[in-house]
Design a protein around this motif. Sequence first.
Motif, PDB file in Angstrom:
ATOM      1  N   GLY A  21       0.944  -1.230  -0.006  1.00  0.00           N
ATOM      2  CA  GLY A  21      -0.066   0.201   0.180  1.00  0.00           C
ATOM      3  C   GLY A  21       0.873   1.104   0.227  1.00  0.00           C
ATOM      4  N   PHE A  22       0.644   2.160  -0.780  1.00  0.00           N
ATOM      5  CA  PHE A  22       1.170   3.304  -0.952  1.00  0.00           C
ATOM      6  C   PHE A  22       0.578   4.741  -0.937  1.00  0.00           C
ATOM      7  CE2 PHE A  22       0.386   2.426  -5.417  1.00  0.00           C
ATOM      8  CZ  PHE A  22       0.199   3.480  -5.735  1.00  0.00           C
ATOM      9  N   LEU A  23       1.413   5.848  -0.683  1.00  0.00           N
ATOM     10  CA  LEU A  23       0.798   7.019  -0.957  1.00  0.00           C
ATOM     11  C   LEU A  23       2.002   7.840  -1.707  1.00  0.00           C
ATOM     12  CD1 LEU A  23      -0.917   9.520  -0.921  1.00  0.00           C
ATOM     13  CD2 LEU A  23       0.038   9.970   1.358  1.00  0.00           C
ATOM     14  N   MET A  24       1.738   8.467  -2.981  1.00  0.00           N
ATOM     15  CA  MET A  24       2.627   9.035  -3.715  1.00  0.00           C
ATOM     16  C   MET A  24       2.331  10.528  -3.803  1.00  0.00           C
ATOM     17  SD  MET A  24       4.415   8.516  -7.611  1.00  0.00           S
ATOM     18  CE  MET A  24       3.943   6.465  -7.158  1.00  0.00           C
ATOM     19  N   GLU A  25       3.254  11.396  -3.517  1.00  0.00           N
ATOM     20  CA  GLU A  25       3.019  13.033  -3.766  1.00  0.00           C
ATOM     21  C   GLU A  25       3.756  13.638  -4.888  1.00  0.00           C
ATOM     22  OE1 GLU A  25       1.715  13.884   1.064  1.00  0.00           O
ATOM     23  OE2 GLU A  25       3.759  14.402  -0.022  1.00  0.00           O
ATOM     24  N   ARG A  26       3.448  14.146  -5.954  1.00  0.00           N
ATOM     25  CA  ARG A  26       4.153  14.454  -7.120  1.00  0.00           C
ATOM     26  C   ARG A  26       3.634  16.011  -7.127  1.00  0.00           C
ATOM     27  NH1 ARG A  26       1.559  11.519 -12.251  1.00  0.00           N
ATOM     28  NH2 ARG A  26       3.684  12.418 -13.127  1.00  0.00           N
ATOM     29  N   GLU A  27       4.968  16.666  -7.421  1.00  0.00           N
ATOM     30  CA  GLU A  27       4.979  18.041  -7.467  1.00  0.00           C
ATOM     31  C   GLU A  27       5.659  18.579  -8.899  1.00  0.00           C
ATOM     32  OE1 GLU A  27       7.045  19.427  -4.247  1.00  0.00           O
ATOM     33  OE2 GLU A  27       5.615  18.674  -2.747  1.00  0.00           O
ATOM     34  N   ASP A  28       5.182  19.791  -9.359  1.00  0.00           N
ATOM     35  CA  ASP A  28       5.765  20.561 -10.376  1.00  0.00           C
ATOM     36  C   ASP A  28       5.800  19.435 -11.748  1.00  0.00           C
ATOM     37  OD1 ASP A  28       6.433  22.752  -9.222  1.00  0.00           O
ATOM     38  OD2 ASP A  28       8.369  21.817  -8.437  1.00  0.00           O
ATOM     39  N   LEU A  29       4.499  18.809 -11.790  1.00  0.00           N
ATOM     40  CA  LEU A  29       4.349  18.086 -12.972  1.00  0.00           C
ATOM     41  C   LEU A  29       4.541  18.994 -14.359  1.00  0.00           C
ATOM     42  CD1 LEU A  29       2.699  16.313 -10.685  1.00  0.00           C
ATOM     43  CD2 LEU A  29       1.478  15.455 -12.627  1.00  0.00           C
ATOM     44  N   VAL A  30       5.287  18.401 -15.210  1.00  0.00           N
ATOM     45  CA  VAL A  30       5.284  19.082 -16.620  1.00  0.00           C
ATOM     46  C   VAL A  30       4.430  18.771 -17.432  1.00  0.00           C
ATOM     47  CG1 VAL A  30       6.814  19.475 -18.452  1.00  0.00           C
ATOM     48  CG2 VAL A  30       7.742  19.633 -16.258  1.00  0.00           C
TER      49      VAL A  30
ATOM     50  N   ALA B 239       2.495  22.508 -13.921  1.00  0.00           N
ATOM     51  CA  ALA B 239       1.200  22.537 -13.669  1.00  0.00           C
ATOM     52  C   ALA B 239       0.706  22.510 -12.300  1.00  0.00           C
ATOM     53  CB  ALA B 239       0.247  21.437 -14.612  1.00  0.00           C
ATOM     54  N   GLY B 240       1.306  22.027 -11.533  1.00  0.00           N
ATOM     55  CA  GLY B 240       0.695  21.846 -10.002  1.00  0.00           C
ATOM     56  C   GLY B 240       1.213  20.494  -9.335  1.00  0.00           C
ATOM     57  N   LYS B 241       0.288  20.070  -8.723  1.00  0.00           N
ATOM     58  CA  LYS B 241       0.482  18.787  -7.629  1.00  0.00           C
ATOM     59  C   LYS B 241      -0.663  17.781  -8.055  1.00  0.00           C
ATOM     60  CE  LYS B 241       2.234  21.671  -3.976  1.00  0.00           C
ATOM     61  NZ  LYS B 241       2.146  22.069  -2.641  1.00  0.00           N
ATOM     62  N   GLN B 242       0.088  16.617  -7.763  1.00  0.00           N
ATOM     63  CA  GLN B 242      -0.925  15.358  -7.813  1.00  0.00           C
ATOM     64  C   GLN B 242      -0.637  14.308  -6.790  1.00  0.00           C
ATOM     65  OE1 GLN B 242      -0.746  11.788 -11.010  1.00  0.00           O
ATOM     66  NE2 GLN B 242      -1.613  13.519 -11.947  1.00  0.00           N
TER      67      GLN B 242
END
Length: 800
Positions: free
Chosen positions: A613-622, A638-641
């Motif tokens: 089980g995981f949680l992934m935080e993405r920042e500064d997606l192009v 564009a932002g965060k996901q």
Amino acid sequence: MRVAGLGLALTTPPWLALADTPNEVRRFDISAGPLDRALTRFARQAGVPLAVNAELTASLDSPGVHGDLAVPAALQRLLSGTGIKAVWDRRGEYTFRKASTLATADEGEVTVELETLTVTATKSDREIGQVPASISIRDREQMDVQGVRDANEALIGITGTEVTTFSGTTGNISMRGITSPQVFNSNILVALDGVPQTYIGDELITTELPFVGVDRVEVIRGPVSMLHGRNALAGVVNYVMKRPSWTQEGSVRLDAGSEGYYSPQFLLTSPITDNLAYLVTASYQHTDGWRDETELDRTDAFGSLTWRPTANDEITFMASYLDYKNLYATELALDRNGDILPQKGGHEANYNLPNGRSEKEVARVWIDWDHTFNPSLKLKVLTYYKTVEGGLRNDGAVIEHDPEDSTITQWGLLTNGDGNDFFMEPRLTWDAELFGRKNQLLVGVSYQRLWGDTETYFLEPALWEPFTYDRITGERAHSPIEARLTSLTEYTGTYGSFYGQNSFHLTPEAILDVGARYDYYERDVDYKAVGSKRARQVKGDFTHLSPKLALTYRLRPELSAYALYSQGFHPSFGPMWNYSEDYAELDPEIANNYELGLRGYLFEKLLYLQLAGFLMEREDLVVFAVDIMGRGGSPRNAGKQDIWGIELETRFDLHRIVPGLSGFFNYAYYRPEWKSYVYDEGGVRYDFSGKQPVLTPDHIGNFGLSYRHAATGLGVNGWINYVGRRWVDPSNRFSLGPYNTVNLSLDYLPPDLPTWEASIRFLNVFDEEYLSAVSFDEQGAIGGHLGAPRSVLATVQYYF
């Protein structure tokens, strides 16, 4: 003397000479599969006699064994999980017994322990039970059972993995809820024997991989940039190549099937001297394709030579050559909801430009040098070079259409180019004790340089505009009449890194992993003056530090749990053909991953379980402001996901219920969501915050059963691949429904002819119609490609 793994008394061949001692180290290369066949191959490669009761091994499968091992250790791995143990007796033979009837240890018992598959994608050949990550491994025999024909198909059915194909030409890999709509496979790291295969534009075309030489594929899910660097956001796919055997073996094979498919293949491996061995394998593939004018011709060759100049050195030289030509089909026109619009000739029709195609010629050479300073200190050096030449004549992409209008618009495109790739990575592994505890230190340095040039043409009609055709009548409004050079580009890319990881045994049961990697990336793209376009040069560079922290705890001898924090990053440079100062100023994407997992055996090793089980935080997606599969728009952060999900993988043995019955089940659920996705374009403000990304399945599942009747040598395999709903527009108004394909395989291993085997596979048995690939914009779907229809593939293979 006899080898009776198949219930047949055999005359002892010359290579089955009795070893003076069972502890001799030999090279083993035995894939997972029926235990009786695995033991037959073990006898040949080990050079030791076996005495096996066919009833004892009936319906059992072996995990296989690979690498340089002492004979007892290799046999231990071969028997892992089977409930069978081996005894070396005073006559100089191995005999096999059930655990309950095993003799005492002083008779030479070989103890069977937890499965000891190693994972080379971790760069330290650690046992799979000690790796704090969600991992899947598929070997070549498993691929052959399912009729896998290329590197794309090798990933279909692996936990949490979806592979989209474009009329059978190439593929885009989605893992962990991350896809790459702008550039193919830019969010995963694909490697050959640990060598990254990413191109200057962060793109990878999987059809360019030398599949004929692949022995197995290892998939590590989640951000692992600490060991592998750029693009390892969704995970790593590592294709492990075949190595020579120290006994002479070979095979010839012929595949034939639907749509005019045929493929001859051969393999030969043998020692030349006591310290020199070789392997060569090659194949040719042809298919007419299930859509009009989608023929494929592919020649794929691979060779390796292993040399042991000293007792402490092993050097393997490898080379591959690939030449292919694949005709492309147009996308099918879709309405905004993703439903296929009618066109003349139906789904099989192809309205691409005549001879629209992709063709490539790729040559690779690489050297893998292993040096042992002492039992604790080892060095591995990888050196690699690739050159590629080829081009693309129109990819068949739908640029625009009005669903109420039957006219389809496409650009006519022609590209030619060549590229070069040099890579080198030395790394040291030091195993020693620290404060009285086991400790492993891994350090490495890598360098990669990419360079080449491309020419891009537009195929123009009489006026400067795209060409069109009518999907109802099939008529073209006009056709291109000349090729106009629009871009001439030279490029270089330089990558350097330093990484280190320390694995410390806090207790005999607990391992603490701490690591970090420093990366430097520089790109230089030189656009030459063409026509009215001025010459310009765009440069960009950045650095990044990727950390990792993990704890693995062995709950019991067969079961381990882990907790993991890892980070991945993706370069901001984007596709080289659209590179500009806008890209050079962007920040790299960062993904922080928090994960808990469980892996091991239950119920007396009748069930293998892996749960994460995981949680992934993405920042500064192009992303592109106008997102049409990367065909337009300007890039921006564009932002965060956020993505959270669960992954379950199992293998189970049901022989106590039905002798010879086993199976597998894997399932993944992903929930990605844009936390922030806002931009302005053309005076319009777009806000997709709170929405889910496009083309990302929420559920992916696979289930299969396998039955083998040992007395007759007949086997049956059935498996189902399921892919859930996918959004096709950023506003989440339209979605593609789920689909599943049902597949069946029958094989025959004749007891009286142990060197022959035959099989037939029925793929997509119920002819499920589904969209494999889709292009889109802010309003919804535009065009797409259907997955392959029902097909049949038959194989005959002879081993010698």
